[in-house]
Scaffold this active site. Structure first.
Site, PDB file in Angstrom:
ATOM      1  N   ASP A   7       1.040  -0.966   0.014  1.00 59.74           N
ATOM      2  CA  ASP A   7       0.002   0.404  -0.007  1.00 59.74           C
ATOM      3  C   ASP A   7       0.646   1.341  -0.366  1.00 59.74           C
ATOM      4  OD1 ASP A   7      -1.800   1.941   0.682  1.00 59.74           O
ATOM      5  OD2 ASP A   7      -3.016   0.390   1.829  1.00 59.74           O
ATOM      6  N   HIS A   8       0.975   1.841  -1.093  1.00 62.37           N
ATOM      7  CA  HIS A   8       1.724   3.195  -1.180  1.00 62.37           C
ATOM      8  C   HIS A   8       1.181   4.720  -0.462  1.00 62.37           C
ATOM      9  CE1 HIS A   8       5.471   4.975  -2.810  1.00 62.37           C
ATOM     10  NE2 HIS A   8       4.540   5.495  -4.261  1.00 62.37           N
ATOM     11  N   ARG A   9       0.061   4.112   0.386  1.00 62.76           N
ATOM     12  CA  ARG A   9       0.000   5.456   1.901  1.00 62.76           C
ATOM     13  C   ARG A   9       1.189   5.140   2.408  1.00 62.76           C
ATOM     14  NH1 ARG A   9      -6.221   4.370   2.191  1.00 62.76           N
ATOM     15  NH2 ARG A   9      -5.256   2.582   1.905  1.00 62.76           N
ATOM     16  N   ILE A  35       3.331   2.640   3.266  1.00 59.15           N
ATOM     17  CA  ILE A  35       5.682   2.646   2.037  1.00 59.15           C
ATOM     18  C   ILE A  35       5.747   3.228   1.193  1.00 59.15           C
ATOM     19  CG2 ILE A  35       6.522   0.239   1.649  1.00 59.15           C
ATOM     20  CD1 ILE A  35       4.608  -1.280   3.405  1.00 59.15           C
TER      21      ILE A  35
END
Ligand code: CAO
Length: 438
Positions: A410-412, A414
Site C-alpha cells: 500500500d503506497h499510502r 510504504i
C-alpha cells in the site's frame, strides 16, 4: 415439505456471541446461502447462511440474544428439491425441537447440512463480515446495515468515522453523496471506487452456446474483499529474486528428520521466517492504516496469512506467532491449516488476526505475479517457482537455484525505497539463513 431445524454452525472460538440482526421473519422465503442472522463478537461480525431453500416457519432468536455453536435459531420448511438434496439435514426434523438459546439448552453440535456448494457434506460456514477472510473490515449497527441495504450501498466500501471506525448513517450518506457527485462530474471520470462505470452486459449467446454457473460462496466472498482492496489500496508491486541454493540444500538435508517429526518441509516455511525477521526490521510492513487514513497502527505480533487454493476457492488461514516457532512447528501448522481449508472446515477465528500474507504459487509454476494486498494489511508477498539458472560469480557462470518473488504494498503506508529495501532484505535472509539468528 419437511421442516428443518436450523442451528448455529461452528463459529470458531466464540462461546457466546450476540445476535445483532435477525434478517428473516416468519413467512419469508429464503434461498440457500441467504443470510439468516448476523452475529457480532468483539472481534468479528459474521452472517449465518441458510443451508436450505424454503419458507421460514419459526424464529426463536431476537436481537440482543447470545448464541453459541449448536443453538437452535429457526425452522425452515424446506423446498421439496432441497429436502431431497439434504437427507442428513432432513433427518433432523424427527428430533424434538430444542429450546431457544436464552432458554439455556446446552450447546449441541449442529447436524451437517447439505448445501449447493461444490463439495458435498460441507456444513454451512458463517460468512465472516469483518474477520479478514480476504481483507476489509467494518462495524455497523443493525439500523445502519438496514439503511445501507435499502439503498444498495456495500458497507465494505464505506469508511466509518464513528468510535473504532464504526460506520454511522452519515458515513453511508457521505458515500452516496460522493458517488452521486462523481457520476455527475463534467469529466465523466469516477471520483471514488464505487463510482466506476460498470462493465457492459452482453448477451454472449448471440455468438455461440453458453452456460451460466453460479460462483461458489467462498469465491463470492473473497471476490468482494479482493475488489474492495483493489479499489481502495494504491498498489505498487516490487519484483525481486533470491538465490536459495543453500537454503534448498539445507531443506533437503532435513528431509528424514522432518519425516520423523511427521511434517514435510517446503520452501514456504523458510520464507515465513525470513519475512518475519524483515517485518521486525521494517515495522511499516507489519501495520494497518487507521480507518481515517491519518495514522499507522503498528502490530507487535507476527501472524502470517497463507493463501490456500481449495476446490471451493481461495482462503487465507493465519499461522500465529511465527516469530516464536521453529520450522517444524510452522510446517505442522501449515499442513493442519491447509488440510482444514481444503476440507472447508476453517472457522472465522482461523482466518483472522493476520499481519502480512504470503501467496505461494511456487509449487505450480510461473515466473512472477502481482498479488492483491489483503487489506487492511498493507503488504503481501507472492512466491513463484525456483529454477536452476547460470549465475555469474565474478569469474564464471555457476548453476544456482533462483526463486523469483514479488511484494505488493500500500503506497499510502510504504514508499518505493522502503519497498525494495524490504524485498532485498528478505532475499538476503533466504540466501543465507544464518542471518536469521543474528
Ligand atoms: N519453488 C520451487 N518449488 C517449490 C516452491 C518454490 N517457490 N514452493 C513449493 N515448491 C515445491 C515444494 O517443495 C513441493 O515439492 P516437493 O514435494 O518436491 O518438496 C511442491 O512444490 C508442492 O508444494 P506445495 O504447494 O504442496 O506446498 P507449499 O508449502 O509450497 O504450499 C500451500 C502450501 C497451501 C500454500 C499451497 O498448497 C497452495 O495452496 N498454493 C496456492 C496458493 C494460491 O492459490 N495463491 C494464489 C492467490 S491469488 O489468487
Amino acid at each position: 415439505m419437511a421442516t428443518q431445524q436450523i442451528n448455529i454452525p461452528d463459529i470458531g472460538d466464540f462461546d457466546s456471541v450476540e445476535v445483532i440482526e435477525v434478517l428473516v421473519a416468519e413467512g419469508d422465503v429464503v434461498a440457500v446461502d441467504d443470510s439468516l442472522v448476523t452475529l457480532e463478537s468483539d472481534k468479528a461480525t459474521m452472517e449465518i447462511p441458510s443451508p436450505v431453500s424454503g419458507k421460514v416457519t419459526k424464529v426463536t432468536v431476537k436481537v440482543g440474544d447470545s448464541v453459541a455453536e449448536g443453538d437452535y435459531i429457526l425452522d425452515i420448511e424446506a423446498d421439496e428439491a432441497a429436502a431431497e438434496e439434504a437427507p442428513k439435514a432432513d433427518a433432523k426434523k424427527e428430533e424434538p425441537a430444542k429450546e431457544a438459546p436464552k432458554a439455556a439448552a446446552p450447546a449441541e453440535k449442529p447436524a451437517p447440512q447439505e448445501t449447493k456448494a461444490p463439495a458435498p457434506n460441507v456444513p454451512p460456514v458463517p460468512k465472516p463480515v469483518n474477520a479478514q477472510s480476504m481483507g476489509a473490515a467494518y462495524h455497523a449497527s443493525p439500523s445502519v446495515r438496514a439503511f445501507a441495504r435499502k439503498l444498495g450501498v456495500d458497507l465494505n466500501a464505506v469508511t466509518g468515522t464513528g468510535p473504532k471506525g464504526r460506520i454511522q448513517q452519515n458515513d453511508v450518506e457521505a458515500m452516496i453523496k460522493s458517488v452521486m457527485q462523481g457520476s455527475a462530474a463534467a469529466s465523466g471520470q469516477p471520483q471514488g471506487g464505487a463510482g466506476i462505470p460498470s462493465v457492459p452486459e452482453i448477451d454472449f449467446s448471440q455468438f455461440g452456446e453458453t452456460e451460466t454457473v453460479e460462483l461458489g460462496r467462498i469465491k463470492k466472498i473473497s471476490g468482494k474483499f479482493l475488489q474492495t482492496s483493489w479499489l481502495n489500496v494504491p498498489h505498487v508491486t516490487q519484483f525481486d529474486e533470491s538465490d536459495i541454493t543453500e537454503m534448498d540444500a539445507f531443506r533437503k538435508s532435513m528431509k528424514a528428520q522432518a519425516e520423523k517429526a511427521g511434517v514435510k518441509l517446503t520452501p514456504l516455511v523458510f520464507v515465513m521466517k525470513a519475512v518475519v525477521k524483515a517485518l521486525q526490521e521494517f515495522p511499516n510492513f507489519n501495520a494497518s492504516l487507521s480507518p481515517d487514513g491519518q495514522s499507522i497502527i503498528k502490530k507487535h505480533y507476527y501472524n502470517i496469512g497463507v493463501a490456500v487454493d481449495t476446490p471451493n476457492g481461495l482462503v487465507v488461514p493465519v499461522v500465529r506467532d511465527v516469530d516464536q516457532k521453529g520450522i517444524f512447528d510452522l510446517s505442522k501448522d501449515l499442513m493442519e491449516l491447509s488440510a482444514k481449508a481444503r476440507d472447508g472446515k476453517l472457522t472465522p477465528a482461523d482466518m483472522s488476526g493476520g499481519c502480512f500474507t504470503i501467496s505461494s504459487l511456487g509449487g505450480i509454476g510461473g515466473t512472477q505475479f502481482t498479488p492483491i494486498v489483503n487489506a487492511p494489511e498493507v503488504a503481501i508477498m507472492g512466491l513463484s517457482k525456483a529454477k536452476m539458472q547460470p549465475v555469474w560469480n565474478g569469474a564464471e557462470f555457476e548453476p544456482r537455484l533462483v526463486m523469483p518473488f514479488s511484494v505488493s504494498y500500500d503506497h499510502r503506508v510504504i514508499d518505493g525505497a522502503e519497498g525494495v529495501r524490504f524485498t532485498t532484505t528478505v532475499g538476503q535472509y533466504l540466501t543465507d539463513l544464518r542471518q536469521l539468528i543474528l
